[in-house]
Design a protein around this motif. Structure first.
Motif, mmCIF file in Angstrom:
data_model
loop_
_atom_site.group_PDB
_atom_site.id
_atom_site.type_symbol
_atom_site.label_atom_id
_atom_site.label_comp_id
_atom_site.label_asym_id
_atom_site.label_seq_id
_atom_site.Cartn_x
_atom_site.Cartn_y
_atom_site.Cartn_z
ATOM 1 N N VAL A 165 35.103 69.976 82.439
ATOM 2 C CA VAL A 165 34.686 68.774 81.713
ATOM 3 C C VAL A 165 35.815 68.256 80.828
ATOM 4 N N GLU A 166 36.429 69.151 80.060
ATOM 5 C CA GLU A 166 37.473 68.740 79.111
ATOM 6 C C GLU A 166 38.725 68.225 79.799
ATOM 7 N N SER A 167 39.079 68.801 80.940
ATOM 8 C CA SER A 167 40.314 68.386 81.615
ATOM 9 C C SER A 167 40.092 67.194 82.538
ATOM 10 N N GLY A 168 38.831 66.891 82.847
ATOM 11 C CA GLY A 168 38.554 65.808 83.791
ATOM 12 C C GLY A 168 38.956 66.181 85.204
ATOM 13 N N SER A 169 38.973 67.466 85.487
ATOM 14 C CA SER A 169 39.399 67.972 86.792
ATOM 15 C C SER A 169 38.452 67.534 87.896
ATOM 16 N N ASP A 170 38.983 67.455 89.115
ATOM 17 C CA ASP A 170 38.136 67.144 90.271
ATOM 18 C C ASP A 170 37.650 68.422 90.943
ATOM 19 N N THR A 171 37.902 69.583 90.316
ATOM 20 C CA THR A 171 37.535 70.878 90.869
ATOM 21 C C THR A 171 36.706 71.675 89.879
ATOM 22 N N LEU A 172 35.627 72.247 90.357
ATOM 23 C CA LEU A 172 34.824 73.188 89.578
ATOM 24 C C LEU A 172 35.004 74.542 90.233
ATOM 25 N N ASP A 173 35.702 75.436 89.549
ATOM 26 C CA ASP A 173 36.010 76.751 90.102
ATOM 27 C C ASP A 173 35.119 77.805 89.456
ATOM 28 N N LEU A 174 34.122 78.246 90.195
ATOM 29 C CA LEU A 174 33.228 79.297 89.717
ATOM 30 C C LEU A 174 33.349 80.546 90.591
ATOM 31 N N ALA A 175 34.547 80.764 91.111
ATOM 32 C CA ALA A 175 34.801 81.946 91.931
ATOM 33 C C ALA A 175 34.705 83.198 91.067
ATOM 34 N N GLU A 176 34.204 84.251 91.664
ATOM 35 C CA GLU A 176 34.149 85.568 91.028
ATOM 36 C C GLU A 176 33.421 85.561 89.693
ATOM 37 N N CYS A 177 32.294 84.874 89.645
ATOM 38 C CA CYS A 177 31.496 84.811 88.412
ATOM 39 C C CYS A 177 30.195 85.607 88.514
ATOM 40 N N LYS A 178 30.031 86.362 89.592
ATOM 41 C CA LYS A 178 28.843 87.195 89.796
ATOM 42 C C LYS A 178 27.547 86.384 89.820
ATOM 43 N N LEU A 179 27.622 85.164 90.349
ATOM 44 C CA LEU A 179 26.442 84.312 90.430
ATOM 45 C C LEU A 179 25.535 84.740 91.574
ATOM 46 N N VAL A 180 24.235 84.800 91.304
ATOM 47 C CA VAL A 180 23.259 85.028 92.366
ATOM 48 C C VAL A 180 22.535 83.721 92.678
ATOM 49 N N SER A 181 22.643 82.771 91.771
ATOM 50 C CA SER A 181 22.134 81.415 91.980
ATOM 51 C C SER A 181 23.007 80.471 91.156
ATOM 52 N N PHE A 182 22.914 79.190 91.446
ATOM 53 C CA PHE A 182 23.707 78.220 90.705
ATOM 54 C C PHE A 182 22.968 77.916 89.407
ATOM 55 N N PRO A 183 23.597 78.168 88.258
ATOM 56 C CA PRO A 183 22.908 78.001 86.976
ATOM 57 C C PRO A 183 22.454 76.560 86.724
ATOM 58 N N ILE A 184 21.181 76.383 86.421
ATOM 59 C CA ILE A 184 20.599 75.065 86.214
ATOM 60 C C ILE A 184 21.252 74.340 85.035
ATOM 61 N N GLY A 185 21.614 75.071 83.996
ATOM 62 C CA GLY A 185 22.226 74.458 82.818
ATOM 63 C C GLY A 185 23.536 73.744 83.121
#
Length: 128
Positions: free
Chosen positions: A20-40
């Motif tokens: 959000v702060e950088s205005g990047s065109d990439t959201l990198d959530l690799a290796e975050c131990k997610l079992v689902s995509f967080p609703i927040g």
């Protein structure tokens, strides 16, 4: 165990805030131990989802992605076809109305063993 969960949540929050702060065109959530995509995350990213063209979810433990994920990130261009092809339990993925690059359109169909829904090239989503 709670400490590790807290660290994982903090890692996701940090990565989302960086996007959000950088205005990047990439959201990198690799290796975050997610079992689902967080609703927040949807709320935090609501003003920048149109500019996100790549979402990296590598090396997580995702069981599914909801239709909200697909409609929120409707500007995805690159799809890791080889990664999708290696998912034995994946049954379907809906990528309609995403501006997928030509390589994905050509490479994907012979490699995948599931339904990959795509709109015709250049198609636009209907108005909300």
């Amino acid at each position: 165990m709670l400490r590790k969960m807290g660290e994982a949540v903090a890692r996701v929050a940090r990565k989302v805030n960086e996007t959000v702060e950088s205005g990047s065109d990439t959201l990198d959530l690799a290796e975050c131990k997610l079992v689902s995509f967080p609703i927040g995350i949807y709320k935090v990213l609501r003003n920048v989802t149109d500019q996100i063209h790549l979402v990296t979810l590598a090396n997580n433990e995702l069981k599914s992605l909801t239709s909200k994920f697909m409609t929120t990130f409707c500007q995805l261009r690159d799809v890791p076809v080889e990664k999708l092809a290696a998912m034995p339990t994946l049954r379907s993925i809906n990528l309609r109305f995403n501006p997928l690059n030509a390589e994905v359109r050509v490479i994907a169909p012979p490699l995948i063993k599931f339904d990959m829904l795509m709109s015709p090239e250049g198609a636009r989503a209907p108005p909300p």
